[in-house]
Write a protein that holds these residues in place. Sequence first.
Motif, short mmCIF file in Angstrom:
data_model
loop_
_atom_site.label_atom_id
_atom_site.label_comp_id
_atom_site.label_asym_id
_atom_site.label_seq_id
_atom_site.Cartn_x
_atom_site.Cartn_y
_atom_site.Cartn_z
N GLY A 1 -0.67 8.14 -6.47
CA GLY A 1 -2.11 8.94 -6.94
C GLY A 1 -1.83 8.96 -8.41
O GLY A 1 -2.93 9.33 -9.65
N ASP A 35 -4.09 7.46 -10.59
CA ASP A 35 -5.71 7.49 -10.78
C ASP A 35 -6.13 8.47 -12.21
O ASP A 35 -5.42 9.62 -12.56
CB ASP A 35 -5.71 8.76 -9.47
N VAL A 88 -8.78 10.47 -12.21
CA VAL A 88 -8.97 11.72 -11.18
C VAL A 88 -8.02 11.78 -10.07
O VAL A 88 -8.09 10.97 -8.95
CB VAL A 88 -10.33 12.17 -11.29
N PRO A 89 -6.67 12.70 -9.95
CA PRO A 89 -6.76 13.11 -8.76
C PRO A 89 -6.89 13.92 -7.46
O PRO A 89 -8.14 13.77 -7.37
CB PRO A 89 -6.19 14.12 -8.81
N ARG A 90 -6.91 12.76 -5.90
CA ARG A 90 -7.65 12.79 -5.40
C ARG A 90 -6.88 13.22 -3.90
O ARG A 90 -7.67 12.96 -2.65
CB ARG A 90 -7.69 11.14 -4.80
N THR A 91 -6.01 14.32 -4.50
CA THR A 91 -5.67 15.54 -3.83
C THR A 91 -7.52 16.20 -2.48
O THR A 91 -7.74 17.00 -3.44
CB THR A 91 -4.95 16.52 -4.62
N ARG A 100 -19.32 7.53 -2.19
CA ARG A 100 -18.49 6.08 -2.49
C ARG A 100 -19.45 5.19 -3.35
O ARG A 100 -19.02 3.94 -3.65
CB ARG A 100 -18.03 5.86 -1.05
N PRO A 133 -14.05 5.34 -8.59
CA PRO A 133 -12.90 6.52 -9.02
C PRO A 133 -13.11 7.06 -10.43
O PRO A 133 -13.08 5.64 -11.33
CB PRO A 133 -11.65 6.01 -8.53
N GLY A 134 -12.73 7.92 -10.86
CA GLY A 134 -12.86 8.72 -11.74
C GLY A 134 -13.63 8.52 -12.64
O GLY A 134 -13.89 9.50 -14.25
N ARG A 168 -14.29 14.76 -5.17
CA ARG A 168 -12.59 14.96 -6.00
C ARG A 168 -11.57 13.90 -5.21
O ARG A 168 -11.18 13.33 -5.70
CB ARG A 168 -12.13 16.11 -5.66
N GLY A 200 -12.23 10.47 -5.99
CA GLY A 200 -11.52 10.30 -7.35
C GLY A 200 -12.46 10.04 -8.34
O GLY A 200 -12.96 10.04 -9.79
N ARG A 223 -14.73 13.16 -11.00
CA ARG A 223 -14.94 14.29 -11.46
C ARG A 223 -16.27 15.23 -11.90
O ARG A 223 -17.68 14.88 -12.58
CB ARG A 223 -15.14 13.64 -13.08
#
Length: 477
Positions: A91, A94, A96-99, A191, A196-197, A215, A218, A220
């Motif tokens: 990641g 990325d 935005v972190p996808r944790t 999705r 993402p982002g 999150r 990914g 925000r």
Amino acid sequence: MQERSSVGELANHLRRELDRYSPGGKLPSSRALVERFRVSPVTVTRALAQLTAEGLVVTRPGAGAFRAAPRPATTATGDTSWQEVALSADGAADVVPRTVDASAVLATLAVPPPGVIEFNGGYLHPSLQPERAMAAALSRAGRRPGAWSRPPMEGLPELREWFARGIGGAVTAADVLVSAGGQTALTTALRALAPPGAPVLVESPTYPGMLAIARAAGLRPVPVPVDADGVRPALLADAFHATGARVFVCQPLFQNPTGAVLAPARRPEVLRIARDAGAFVIEDDFVRRLVHEDAGPLPSPLAADDPDGVVVHVGSLTKATSPSFRVSALAAHGPVLERLRAIQVVDTFFVPRPLQEAALELVGSPAWPRHLRAISAELKTRRDTMTAALRLQLPDFALPHIPSGGYHLWLRLPAGTEEQSLTTAALRAGVSLTPGRPYFSAEPPAAHIRLSFAAVAGTGEIVEGVRRLRAACDEVR
């Protein structure tokens, strides 16, 4: 409930007695267990099935039940520390972190310890679930011709038609995809609509599970405040303009957690603002079937008033039935429907046909409207009981809005009361609740808690739970 309790008790008793038998030793017959413990044959069968699933017992048709051979010694655990580096590196680029933080979702799904009153639950207590009707529907569904064959990718036509009628307006069966529960449908929608982002506008406060979905993808989340009349249109327009977002996720009916209903004057405003921004509105219509007896006529879904394909609608049967009855619908109009369909097929193929058939059997049975009427009356009674108990025991807890639908109350804590300290003290006092912080995608304006009145056994538990909550408050003040 009594049958379920007896199964657990019998399984525990047999588990303790297994040491009397050598591996391969035969347990008493089902008839002997029925006579000894004074339980039904069904209880014995279920208890033995539980021990079989745990690997403690093996059953042989016509011969009986036997103690299983000991399990082989567990192999030493390897070194998985390398995964921390691999997952972090994956990641690194990325935006935005996808944790994935599922703690807030797990808090509402976790079963509290024995003796703890469950004010954190998000589903109906088993006594409120239509268990007999669901069992009968599943039994009938299994005997339908073709019930175990592959269903259409979009879902059974009759079930899609039923969902479309419930949405209303110009929505037809052709606009509906059957999905595996509301959480899955929301995941598919996000999705499909946001790369993402990208920023995604969300109500503030809002459902933590949706924030977790965003999150993990990914995205925000950008908060848009709500009040007693739902999302505030002027702030929504400002958020679209400032961020360039192309998606807004909302719950216009009995919003989680505030219980707000989007005011009639705001409904067309929200659609106009989104259309002007070239954006989609994901409508999470999650508790339409948990309306309280005193609610009056409900507003139609936003999707019913949307000829231009702005709204992607999510509706579900789960909240009104059982957490395991995971049947929902995605509805959309225009090219976006094909994207939703493609993502759903790639992710899950389709919802199992027996479950779709069971849903059709359930909603088409006379038991379904009876069930909805029963929970409508019961939820009102529980809401009123909890409201009265809070006013008596905790009058300094602010309750700005009493909803006429859904299954919970949203309370603002007195100044100086810390959410997590209260949550911990409440658990020690024997009541579980949900802190408010996870419902905010940014800094919260005040400390809150959410209390559910649907997951408890009855009004007596509600009164006792509020009394325990008062004791917890006295401890932390």
